[in-house]
Design a protein around this motif. Structure first.
Motif, PDB file in Angstrom:
ATOM      1  N   VAL A 211     -23.198   0.887   3.026  1.00 12.68           N
ATOM      2  CA  VAL A 211     -22.059   1.732   2.637  1.00 12.68           C
ATOM      3  C   VAL A 211     -20.797   1.324   3.384  1.00 12.68           C
ATOM      4  O   VAL A 211     -19.724   1.146   2.787  1.00 12.68           O
ATOM      5  N   ILE A 212     -20.921   1.143   4.713  1.00 10.54           N
ATOM      6  CA  ILE A 212     -19.735   0.875   5.541  1.00 10.54           C
ATOM      7  C   ILE A 212     -19.213  -0.541   5.339  1.00 10.54           C
ATOM      8  O   ILE A 212     -18.007  -0.748   5.126  1.00 10.54           O
ATOM      9  N   ILE A 213     -20.097  -1.534   5.406  1.00 10.27           N
ATOM     10  CA  ILE A 213     -19.657  -2.926   5.352  1.00 10.27           C
ATOM     11  C   ILE A 213     -19.544  -3.433   3.913  1.00 10.27           C
ATOM     12  O   ILE A 213     -18.477  -3.905   3.493  1.00 10.27           O
ATOM     13  N   VAL A 214     -20.627  -3.323   3.155  1.00  5.06           N
ATOM     14  CA  VAL A 214     -20.638  -3.920   1.807  1.00  5.06           C
ATOM     15  C   VAL A 214     -19.727  -3.142   0.855  1.00  5.06           C
ATOM     16  O   VAL A 214     -18.788  -3.699   0.281  1.00  5.06           O
ATOM     17  N   LEU A 215     -20.007  -1.844   0.688  1.00 10.16           N
ATOM     18  CA  LEU A 215     -19.190  -1.056  -0.237  1.00 10.16           C
ATOM     19  C   LEU A 215     -17.781  -0.832   0.310  1.00 10.16           C
ATOM     20  O   LEU A 215     -16.820  -0.766  -0.457  1.00 10.16           O
ATOM     21  N   GLY A 216     -17.662  -0.724   1.642  1.00  7.84           N
ATOM     22  CA  GLY A 216     -16.341  -0.572   2.254  1.00  7.84           C
ATOM     23  C   GLY A 216     -15.461  -1.787   2.002  1.00  7.84           C
ATOM     24  O   GLY A 216     -14.289  -1.662   1.620  1.00  7.84           O
ATOM     25  N   SER A 217     -16.021  -2.984   2.205  1.00  7.25           N
ATOM     26  CA  SER A 217     -15.248  -4.212   1.962  1.00  7.25           C
ATOM     27  C   SER A 217     -14.953  -4.377   0.471  1.00  7.25           C
ATOM     28  O   SER A 217     -13.873  -4.838   0.087  1.00  7.25           O
ATOM     29  N   LEU A 218     -15.913  -3.987  -0.377  1.00 10.97           N
ATOM     30  CA  LEU A 218     -15.686  -4.064  -1.826  1.00 10.97           C
ATOM     31  C   LEU A 218     -14.543  -3.151  -2.244  1.00 10.97           C
ATOM     32  O   LEU A 218     -13.724  -3.519  -3.100  1.00 10.97           O
ATOM     33  N   LEU A 219     -14.463  -1.962  -1.635  1.00  9.49           N
ATOM     34  CA  LEU A 219     -13.371  -1.033  -1.938  1.00  9.49           C
ATOM     35  C   LEU A 219     -12.026  -1.651  -1.564  1.00  9.49           C
ATOM     36  O   LEU A 219     -11.048  -1.547  -2.316  1.00  9.49           O
ATOM     37  N   ILE A 220     -11.968  -2.319  -0.396  1.00 12.69           N
ATOM     38  CA  ILE A 220     -10.727  -2.988   0.031  1.00 12.69           C
ATOM     39  C   ILE A 220     -10.346  -4.079  -0.965  1.00 12.69           C
ATOM     40  O   ILE A 220      -9.172  -4.229  -1.327  1.00 12.69           O
ATOM     41  N   VAL A 221     -11.342  -4.842  -1.411  1.00 15.31           N
ATOM     42  CA  VAL A 221     -11.088  -5.913  -2.383  1.00 15.31           C
ATOM     43  C   VAL A 221     -10.546  -5.328  -3.686  1.00 15.31           C
ATOM     44  O   VAL A 221      -9.553  -5.822  -4.238  1.00 15.31           O
ATOM     45  N   LEU A 222     -11.186  -4.268  -4.183  1.00 10.90           N
ATOM     46  CA  LEU A 222     -10.764  -3.659  -5.451  1.00 10.90           C
ATOM     47  C   LEU A 222      -9.363  -3.059  -5.349  1.00 10.90           C
ATOM     48  O   LEU A 222      -8.539  -3.210  -6.262  1.00 10.90           O
ATOM     49  N   LEU A 223      -9.086  -2.385  -4.217  1.00 13.57           N
ATOM     50  CA  LEU A 223      -7.748  -1.816  -4.025  1.00 13.57           C
ATOM     51  C   LEU A 223      -6.700  -2.919  -3.943  1.00 13.57           C
ATOM     52  O   LEU A 223      -5.615  -2.809  -4.538  1.00 13.57           O
ATOM     53  N   SER A 224      -7.027  -3.987  -3.205  1.00 14.07           N
ATOM     54  CA  SER A 224      -6.088  -5.110  -3.068  1.00 14.07           C
ATOM     55  C   SER A 224      -5.776  -5.717  -4.429  1.00 14.07           C
ATOM     56  O   SER A 224      -4.607  -5.977  -4.760  1.00 14.07           O
ATOM     57  N   TYR A 225      -6.815  -5.922  -5.235  1.00 18.19           N
ATOM     58  CA  TYR A 225      -6.578  -6.514  -6.552  1.00 18.19           C
ATOM     59  C   TYR A 225      -5.903  -5.546  -7.508  1.00 18.19           C
ATOM     60  O   TYR A 225      -5.181  -5.970  -8.424  1.00 18.19           O
ATOM     61  N   GLY A 226      -6.119  -4.249  -7.299  1.00 21.26           N
ATOM     62  CA  GLY A 226      -5.376  -3.275  -8.083  1.00 21.26           C
ATOM     63  C   GLY A 226      -3.884  -3.383  -7.822  1.00 21.26           C
ATOM     64  O   GLY A 226      -3.066  -3.402  -8.760  1.00 21.26           O
ATOM     65  N   PHE A 227      -3.506  -3.492  -6.551  1.00 19.56           N
ATOM     66  CA  PHE A 227      -2.092  -3.655  -6.184  1.00 19.56           C
ATOM     67  C   PHE A 227      -1.563  -5.023  -6.619  1.00 19.56           C
ATOM     68  O   PHE A 227      -0.391  -5.162  -6.976  1.00 19.56           O
ATOM     69  N   ILE A 228      -2.432  -6.039  -6.574  1.00 23.68           N
ATOM     70  CA  ILE A 228      -2.018  -7.380  -7.014  1.00 23.68           C
ATOM     71  C   ILE A 228      -1.677  -7.367  -8.499  1.00 23.68           C
ATOM     72  O   ILE A 228      -0.648  -7.909  -8.924  1.00 23.68           O
ATOM     73  N   VAL A 229      -2.537  -6.747  -9.298  1.00 14.93           N
ATOM     74  CA  VAL A 229      -2.280  -6.654 -10.744  1.00 14.93           C
ATOM     75  C   VAL A 229      -0.978  -5.907 -11.006  1.00 14.93           C
ATOM     76  O   VAL A 229      -0.157  -6.317 -11.841  1.00 14.93           O
ATOM     77  N   ALA A 230      -0.767  -4.808 -10.275  1.00 14.92           N
ATOM     78  CA  ALA A 230       0.474  -4.034 -10.438  1.00 14.92           C
ATOM     79  C   ALA A 230       1.695  -4.882 -10.085  1.00 14.92           C
ATOM     80  O   ALA A 230       2.730  -4.817 -10.761  1.00 14.92           O
ATOM     81  N   SER A 231       1.563  -5.697  -9.028  1.00 17.64           N
ATOM     82  CA  SER A 231       2.680  -6.563  -8.612  1.00 17.64           C
ATOM     83  C   SER A 231       2.928  -7.660  -9.637  1.00 17.64           C
ATOM     84  O   SER A 231       4.088  -7.993  -9.936  1.00 17.64           O
ATOM     85  N   ILE A 232       1.870  -8.236 -10.189  1.00 18.47           N
ATOM     86  CA  ILE A 232       2.013  -9.305 -11.183  1.00 18.47           C
ATOM     87  C   ILE A 232       2.683  -8.780 -12.446  1.00 18.47           C
ATOM     88  O   ILE A 232       3.514  -9.462 -13.062  1.00 18.47           O
ATOM     89  N   LEU A 233       2.346  -7.544 -12.844  1.00 20.32           N
ATOM     90  CA  LEU A 233       2.941  -6.948 -14.049  1.00 20.32           C
ATOM     91  C   LEU A 233       4.445  -6.729 -13.896  1.00 20.32           C
ATOM     92  O   LEU A 233       5.171  -6.652 -14.897  1.00 20.32           O
ATOM     93  N   LYS A 234       4.900  -6.632 -12.647  1.00 23.09           N
ATOM     94  CA  LYS A 234       6.335  -6.434 -12.404  1.00 23.09           C
ATOM     95  C   LYS A 234       7.117  -7.743 -12.464  1.00 23.09           C
ATOM     96  O   LYS A 234       8.344  -7.732 -12.518  1.00 23.09           O
ATOM     97  N   LYS A 243       1.552 -18.329 -11.749  1.00 23.39           N
ATOM     98  CA  LYS A 243       1.456 -18.871 -10.397  1.00 23.39           C
ATOM     99  C   LYS A 243       0.835 -17.848  -9.452  1.00 23.39           C
ATOM    100  O   LYS A 243      -0.002 -18.191  -8.607  1.00 23.39           O
ATOM    101  N   ALA A 244       1.223 -16.582  -9.601  1.00 22.04           N
ATOM    102  CA  ALA A 244       0.672 -15.520  -8.760  1.00 22.04           C
ATOM    103  C   ALA A 244      -0.823 -15.359  -9.005  1.00 22.04           C
ATOM    104  O   ALA A 244      -1.609 -15.195  -8.058  1.00 22.04           O
ATOM    105  N   PHE A 245      -1.226 -15.416 -10.270  1.00 27.08           N
ATOM    106  CA  PHE A 245      -2.648 -15.284 -10.587  1.00 27.08           C
ATOM    107  C   PHE A 245      -3.448 -16.463 -10.033  1.00 27.08           C
ATOM    108  O   PHE A 245      -4.572 -16.294  -9.553  1.00 27.08           O
ATOM    109  N   ASN A 246      -2.883 -17.664 -10.117  1.00 24.49           N
ATOM    110  CA  ASN A 246      -3.588 -18.862  -9.634  1.00 24.49           C
ATOM    111  C   ASN A 246      -3.883 -18.797  -8.144  1.00 24.49           C
ATOM    112  O   ASN A 246      -4.876 -19.369  -7.676  1.00 24.49           O
TER     113      ASN A 246
END
Length: 322
Positions: A211-234, A243-246
């Protein structure tokens, strides 16, 4: 094997002192075929990852947070593969694949340490990519060298503490019956299933770590990519968006492969056929992925290709281009 070599008598009970690893196959002919295959994979893993570390270290153009994390990932992959491959290769040539209780615990400790550290590193790399795309002007300020070192050190320490807690829980288990591990390395789920004591504490620790390491790190990855997608759409420019996606494509491929196989092995419901499937998936995430990671990050990476050209030109004495 004789019972005296694998059991010790404690009053009216016996205590297992040696485990038997079944390996990938019990067919001698197949083992002799698999030996050169996995030896080649292991050597390629060492050469590619060590080569990538040296290239990043030697080329000043690659002294950036992204490549600092990548070199750390390559080092973890070398250690990760080395925690299982040499033992597995030697077992291919043995008729009896015995491993002592302490050696089994030690192997699991290093396997789990590197595996859990890799989860944390992939989360750190996802955050790095978010800052690079979402805050490009503040990137060098936010991802300062001191923070990058702390993030990598935190990944190692988190992996170490989690792995140590799991290993200590394994050492507190009692083994007095079957001593055959249905795997090619000492993996905690298979070891716990052989215990004749109640594994509640061990199972609880494993769940907490997951829960702490595996799912915790996965949550960070998902949140980071959520913000990345939002930034790319702008980004108004299609070229800028591509270029940003690459810059994220290689990391996203590694995350998908690593998390996908690990979750399939440890978190999915088990069936009667799952033991063989788990072995195949374990080969993939413990042995194949450490070999593939440097290739995934280098194949379409123009900066890596440019660094290789500079190194080639330097070796041949040709003038260097900035």
């Amino acid at each position: 094997m004789p019972a005296s070599t694998s059991m010790e008598w404690n009053g009216n009970n016996t205590s297992v002192t040696v485990f038997i690893l079944l390996g990938l196959s019990d067919e001698k002919e197949l083992q002799l075929i698999l030996f050169p295959v996995f030896l080649g994979i292991y050597l390629v893993t060492l050469i590619w990852n060590l080569g990538l570390i040296l290239l990043i270290w030697m080329d000043s153009h690659l002294h950036t947070p992204m490549y600092f994390f990548l070199s750390s990932l390559s080092f973890v992959d070398i250690c990760y593969s080395s925690s299982t491959s040499p033992r597995m290769l030697s077992d291919f040539l043995k008729s009896e694949k015995n491993i002592s209780f302490i050696a089994c615990a030690t192997q699991y400790f290093f396997v789990a340490w590197m595996a859990l550290t890799e989860f944390c590193l992939l989360a750190a790399m996802a955050y790095d990519r978010y800052v690079a795309i979402g805050h490009p002007l503040q990137y060098s300020t936010i991802m300062a060298p001191g923070l990058c070192v702390k993030m990598v050190a935190g990944a190692y320490v988190s992996g170490f503490i989690s792995s140590l807690s799991e290993t200590l829980s394994f050492l507190n288990l009692s083994f007095c019956g079957p001593n055959v591990i249905q795997h090619f390395f000492c993996d905690l789920p298979q070891i716990v299933s052989l215990s004749c004591s109640k594994p509640l504490i061990s199972q609880t620790i494993v769940i907490l770590v997951a829960v702490i390491i595996v799912l915790g790190s996965l949550l960070i990855v998902l949140l980071s990519y959520g913000f990345i997608v939002a930034s790319i759409l702008k980004i108004s420019s299609g070229k800028g968006s591509a270029k940003a996606f690459n810059t994220c494509a290689s990391h996203l491929a590694t995350v998908t492969l690593y998390y996908g196989t690990d979750i399939s092995v440890y978190l999915c419901p088990k069936s009667s056929q799952s033991m063989k499937e788990d072995k195949i998936l374990s080969v993939f995430y413990v042995i194949i992925i450490p070999m593939l990671n440097p290739l995934i990050y280098s194949l379409r990476n123009n900066e890596i290709k440019a660094a290789l050209n500079r190194l080639k030109n330097k070796a041949s004495g040709l003038p260097q281009l900035a």
